[in-house]
Design a protein around this motif. Structure first.
Motif, PDB file in Angstrom:
ATOM      1  N   GLY A 176       0.818  -1.209   0.000  1.00 38.46           N
ATOM      2  CA  GLY A 176       0.000   0.000   0.000  1.00 38.46           C
ATOM      3  C   GLY A 176       0.851   1.256   0.000  1.00 38.46           C
ATOM      4  N   LEU A 177       1.914   1.263   0.791  1.00 33.83           N
ATOM      5  CA  LEU A 177       2.823   2.407   0.799  1.00 33.83           C
ATOM      6  C   LEU A 177       3.483   2.590  -0.564  1.00 33.83           C
ATOM      7  N   ALA A 178       3.949   1.497  -1.149  1.00 36.88           N
ATOM      8  CA  ALA A 178       4.594   1.573  -2.469  1.00 36.88           C
ATOM      9  C   ALA A 178       3.609   2.047  -3.536  1.00 36.88           C
ATOM     10  N   ALA A 179       2.377   1.576  -3.469  1.00 32.82           N
ATOM     11  CA  ALA A 179       1.362   1.998  -4.447  1.00 32.82           C
ATOM     12  C   ALA A 179       1.072   3.494  -4.326  1.00 32.82           C
TER      13      ALA A 179
ATOM     14  N   VAL B  94       7.163   6.741   8.641  1.00 28.22           N
ATOM     15  CA  VAL B  94       5.732   6.591   8.403  1.00 28.22           C
ATOM     16  C   VAL B  94       5.167   5.668   9.471  1.00 28.22           C
ATOM     17  N   THR B  95       4.052   6.076  10.063  1.00 21.59           N
ATOM     18  CA  THR B  95       3.373   5.248  11.054  1.00 21.59           C
ATOM     19  C   THR B  95       2.052   4.767  10.467  1.00 21.59           C
ATOM     20  N   ALA B  96       1.831   3.466  10.584  1.00 21.89           N
ATOM     21  CA  ALA B  96       0.569   2.867  10.116  1.00 21.89           C
ATOM     22  C   ALA B  96      -0.085   2.137  11.281  1.00 21.89           C
ATOM     23  N   TYR B  97      -1.399   2.236  11.355  1.00 22.05           N
ATOM     24  CA  TYR B  97      -2.170   1.594  12.411  1.00 22.05           C
ATOM     25  C   TYR B  97      -3.019   0.515  11.774  1.00 22.05           C
ATOM     26  N   ALA B  98      -2.829  -0.714  12.234  1.00 23.97           N
ATOM     27  CA  ALA B  98      -3.553  -1.854  11.658  1.00 23.97           C
ATOM     28  C   ALA B  98      -3.734  -2.912  12.729  1.00 23.97           C
ATOM     29  N   SER B  99      -4.499  -3.940  12.410  1.00 24.43           N
ATOM     30  CA  SER B  99      -4.692  -5.022  13.375  1.00 24.43           C
ATOM     31  C   SER B  99      -3.658  -6.108  13.153  1.00 24.43           C
TER      32      SER B  99
ATOM     33  N   LEU C  43      -5.059  -3.839  17.600  1.00 26.41           N
ATOM     34  CA  LEU C  43      -4.308  -2.727  17.038  1.00 26.41           C
ATOM     35  C   LEU C  43      -2.824  -2.947  17.241  1.00 26.41           C
ATOM     36  N   ALA C  44      -2.078  -2.735  16.172  1.00 29.59           N
ATOM     37  CA  ALA C  44      -0.617  -2.706  16.229  1.00 29.59           C
ATOM     38  C   ALA C  44      -0.182  -1.435  15.507  1.00 29.59           C
ATOM     39  N   VAL C  45       0.917  -0.855  15.976  1.00 29.78           N
ATOM     40  CA  VAL C  45       1.457   0.354  15.365  1.00 29.78           C
ATOM     41  C   VAL C  45       2.735  -0.045  14.629  1.00 29.78           C
ATOM     42  N   TYR C  46       2.715   0.127  13.316  1.00 28.51           N
ATOM     43  CA  TYR C  46       3.838  -0.226  12.455  1.00 28.51           C
ATOM     44  C   TYR C  46       4.580   1.045  12.064  1.00 28.51           C
ATOM     45  N   THR C  47       5.887   1.037  12.228  1.00 22.95           N
ATOM     46  CA  THR C  47       6.695   2.168  11.810  1.00 22.95           C
ATOM     47  C   THR C  47       7.580   1.727  10.647  1.00 22.95           C
ATOM     48  N   PHE C  48       7.496   2.472   9.573  1.00 23.98           N
ATOM     49  CA  PHE C  48       8.273   2.189   8.368  1.00 23.98           C
ATOM     50  C   PHE C  48       9.247   3.322   8.104  1.00 23.98           C
TER      51      PHE C  48
ATOM     52  N   GLY D  48      -4.775   1.064   0.697  1.00 28.73           N
ATOM     53  CA  GLY D  48      -5.469   0.048  -0.090  1.00 28.73           C
ATOM     54  C   GLY D  48      -6.267  -0.921   0.750  1.00 28.73           C
ATOM     55  N   GLY D  49      -6.659  -0.498   1.939  1.00 28.58           N
ATOM     56  CA  GLY D  49      -7.443  -1.351   2.825  1.00 28.58           C
ATOM     57  C   GLY D  49      -6.610  -2.142   3.827  1.00 28.58           C
ATOM     58  N   ALA D  50      -5.289  -1.963   3.816  1.00 30.08           N
ATOM     59  CA  ALA D  50      -4.420  -2.723   4.714  1.00 30.08           C
ATOM     60  C   ALA D  50      -4.284  -2.086   6.094  1.00 30.08           C
ATOM     61  N   ALA D  51      -4.685  -0.822   6.240  1.00 23.19           N
ATOM     62  CA  ALA D  51      -4.495  -0.107   7.511  1.00 23.19           C
ATOM     63  C   ALA D  51      -5.763   0.623   7.923  1.00 23.19           C
ATOM     64  N   PHE D  52      -5.865   0.912   9.221  1.00 23.52           N
ATOM     65  CA  PHE D  52      -6.930   1.776   9.699  1.00 23.52           C
ATOM     66  C   PHE D  52      -6.598   3.228   9.355  1.00 23.52           C
ATOM     67  N   ASP D  53      -5.302   3.567   9.445  1.00 21.35           N
ATOM     68  CA  ASP D  53      -4.850   4.936   9.215  1.00 21.35           C
ATOM     69  C   ASP D  53      -3.333   4.914   9.052  1.00 21.35           C
ATOM     70  N   CYS D  54      -2.797   5.960   8.438  1.00 19.38           N
ATOM     71  CA  CYS D  54      -1.350   6.122   8.369  1.00 19.38           C
ATOM     72  C   CYS D  54      -1.020   7.599   8.240  1.00 19.38           C
ATOM     73  N   ARG D  55       0.212   7.935   8.600  1.00 17.94           N
ATOM     74  CA  ARG D  55       0.668   9.305   8.426  1.00 17.94           C
ATOM     75  C   ARG D  55       2.177   9.341   8.325  1.00 17.94           C
ATOM     76  N   VAL D  56       2.665  10.312   7.584  1.00 15.41           N
ATOM     77  CA  VAL D  56       4.096  10.561   7.520  1.00 15.41           C
ATOM     78  C   VAL D  56       4.418  11.442   8.716  1.00 15.41           C
TER      79      VAL D  56
END
Length: 134
Positions: free
Chosen positions: A9-12, A129-134, A52-57, A98-106
């Motif tokens: 989703g980030l790459a897209a 980048v932080t993404a919030y997903a399950s 909920l998990a917080v992913y940092t990219f 693309g539906g993979a996260a609840f939310d994200c932000r740079v």
């Protein structure tokens, strides 16, 4: 929701920047200009039952240094807060990735400078980048 889905989703979203190649996984031989998505950290158990998990990219944007001033200008465009070449604007154009996260932000642009890869020197900027997903 999966890590692969978040990376894709980030790459897209980044692929919406004209002329910028994207890689959801770290390539052996990057071909600039390119944005490379790498997972940095995961914080688990942000909600009950793994809700909920917080992913940092780290998104590293690499440009050629053939023309130093031109390379710096291109990176400046990628680092802008808004605009057609803005990494922040592109990533946040679809905050669900693309539906993979609840939310994200740079969150930030953390580093800008020279990058040595395979006996060549490039100019690069790193975005968090932080993404919030399950």
């Amino acid at each position: 929701m999966s890590i692969d889905g978040l990376r894709s989703g980030l790459a897209a979203n980044l692929a919406t920047i004209t002329g910028l190649r994207t890689a959801a996984e770290v390539p052996d031989n990057p071909n600039p200009p390119i944005a490379v998505v790498a997972l940095r950290t995961i914080e688990y158990d942000g909600a009950f039952r793994k809700g909920l998990a917080v992913y940092t990219f780290t998104v590293t944007v690499i440009v050629s240094r053939v023309d130093e001033r031109g390379a710096q200008r291109r990176l400046n465009d990628y680092c802008d807060n808004d605009g057609s070449s803005s990494v922040k604007t592109a990533i946040e154009s679809d905050k669900s990735l693309g539906g993979a996260a609840f939310d994200c932000r740079v969150v930030s642009m953390d580093n800008i400078g020279a990058l040595q890869l395979n006996d060549a020197t490039y100019l690069a900027a790193e975005f968090t980048v932080t993404a919030y997903a399950s």
